[in-house]
Design an enzyme around this catalytic site. Structure first.
Site, PDB file in Angstrom:
ATOM      1  N   LYS A   1       0.779  -1.216  -0.089  1.00 41.19           N
ATOM      2  CA  LYS A   1      -0.012   0.080  -0.111  1.00 41.19           C
ATOM      3  C   LYS A   1       1.112   1.289   0.058  1.00 41.19           C
ATOM      4  O   LYS A   1       0.781   2.099  -0.924  1.00 41.19           O
ATOM      5  CB  LYS A   1      -0.997   0.087   1.371  1.00 41.19           C
ATOM      6  CG  LYS A   1      -2.075  -0.998   0.993  1.00 41.19           C
ATOM      7  CD  LYS A   1      -2.962  -1.009   2.669  1.00 41.19           C
ATOM      8  CE  LYS A   1      -3.813  -2.293   2.329  1.00 41.19           C
ATOM      9  NZ  LYS A   1      -4.373  -2.722   3.745  1.00 41.19           N
TER      10      LYS A   1
ATOM     11  N   GLN B   1      -5.123  -1.530   9.373  1.00 36.52           N
ATOM     12  CA  GLN B   1      -5.322  -2.875   8.930  1.00 36.52           C
ATOM     13  C   GLN B   1      -6.017  -3.660   9.625  1.00 36.52           C
ATOM     14  O   GLN B   1      -5.875  -3.884  10.903  1.00 36.52           O
ATOM     15  CB  GLN B   1      -3.808  -3.221   8.618  1.00 36.52           C
ATOM     16  CG  GLN B   1      -3.706  -4.510   7.946  1.00 36.52           C
ATOM     17  CD  GLN B   1      -4.016  -4.683   6.550  1.00 36.52           C
ATOM     18  OE1 GLN B   1      -4.116  -3.638   5.811  1.00 36.52           O
ATOM     19  NE2 GLN B   1      -4.382  -5.831   5.980  1.00 36.52           N
TER      20      GLN B   1
ATOM     21  N   ASP C   1     -11.626   2.854   3.905  1.00 35.71           N
ATOM     22  CA  ASP C   1     -12.116   1.254   3.643  1.00 35.71           C
ATOM     23  C   ASP C   1     -13.454   1.014   3.522  1.00 35.71           C
ATOM     24  O   ASP C   1     -13.820   0.245   3.255  1.00 35.71           O
ATOM     25  CB  ASP C   1     -11.554   0.843   5.073  1.00 35.71           C
ATOM     26  CG  ASP C   1     -10.398  -0.123   4.762  1.00 35.71           C
ATOM     27  OD1 ASP C   1      -9.778  -0.696   3.626  1.00 35.71           O
ATOM     28  OD2 ASP C   1      -9.544  -0.170   5.864  1.00 35.71           O
TER      29      ASP C   1
END
Ligand code: GUN
Length: 292
Positions: free
Chosen positions: A53, A97, A120
């Site tokens: 990422k 995460q 997200d």
């Protein structure tokens, strides 16, 4: 034999368009979008994702910050970091995460994010907006799946779509997105009765159940499009390999088109995350994002 859906190539094209849009936003608005990624603990798969990422965020010209915290970080300390990132005007996207260590309430942390920075799409506000048809930051893997399906099939209106899996990260949001594309959507899962019969009705199968090679070729309607979200590491003949939730060898003989693992859905997730970060930065600054 099924046509291979090349997610790696599609994602590379999308990243090129995002990089162009980022340079346009920098030149016109003097704004550099920035993504902060938070990793708690040292799960090896998560470490790899987070490193990828960061690399791709920099490659498209955005700012990137990595916050790596030890596995014994308290929930309170993590919430304090989220609060700090919410208040930092150079940060436009925040990603925590998953999975988080057991002692941390993941829902509490996700809902502490500023929904405007929730790239997200996991915050209840964004989930609610998606399910009521309002503009929302939407989960990246589901968006990537629908992009690949539309690129393969064109308009999805009226198709029977079967989603196997009901997670908050993939199954539920991808079902919402397919409904918005006018599909007839069935959400099945590991406890559904006669999963093969349900799957055989599908023009479009999204396999996101997290069980290696579960979907077999004889579960498919001939010519169906198969999007395989699974990434499972297995041992075979003494070798470690990555396989999806579909048994590729039998499915490719029946499907019309299928995503490989790796190189299918996987690369789309990060590309969609970068797109969400750019969208979030533009929305926070109060202008429409460039066309991507
Ligand atoms: N873990 C597995 N997939 C994801 C994802 O898309 N976002 C986050 N934050 N964690 C994940």
């Amino acid at each position: 034999m099924a046509k291979l859906i090349d997610g790696k190539a599609f994602a590379a094209g999308l990243r090129t368009r995002i990089a162009k849009a980022v340079s346009e936003v920098k030149a016109k608005h003097n704004l550099t979008p920035g993504l902060a990624v938070v990793l708690v603990g040292d799960d090896p798969a998560s470490r790899v994702y987070v490193a990828n990422k960061a690399k791709q965020t920099l490659e498209v010209g955005m700012n990137s910050w990595e916050h790596k915290l030890p596995a014994d970080t308290s929930e309170q300390a993590l919430l304090a970091l989220v609060k700090k990132l919410n208040a930092d005007s150079s940060v436009h996207g925040i990603l925590v995460q998953m999975p988080l260590p057991q002692h941390i309430d993941a829902a509490k942390v996700l809902n502490a994010l500023d929904p405007a920075k929730d790239v997200d799409g996991f915050h209840v506000v964004n989930v609610g907006r998606l399910s009521t048809g309002q503009e929302a930051l939407t989960a990246c893997t589901p968006v990537g799946c629908v992009m690949l399906a539309k690129n393969t099939l064109g308009d999805l209106t009226g198709l029977n779509a079967v989603v196997i899996g009901r997670s908050n990260i993939v199954g539920k949001p991808v079902a919402q997105l397919l409904l918005a594309e006018n599909c007839t959507v069935t959400i099945a899962h590991s406890k559904s009765q006669d999963l093969p019969a349900i799957t055989r009705r599908a023009d479009l199968v999204i396999a996101a159940v997290g069980r290696p090679e579960m979907v077999k070729g004889d579960w498919l309607k001939p010519g169906a499009t198969v999007i395989d979200v699974g990434i499972n590491r297995i041992e075979r003949n003494g070798k470690s390999l990555l396989v999806g939730d579909c048994d590729f060898a039998s499915c490719e003989k029946v499907a019309g088109a299928i995503t490989p693992v790796p190189g299918g859905v996987g690369p789309m997730t990060i590309a969609c995350l970068l797109q969400n970060t750019l969208k979030a930065a533009c929305a926070i600054a109060g202008f429409a994002p460039p066309h991507m």
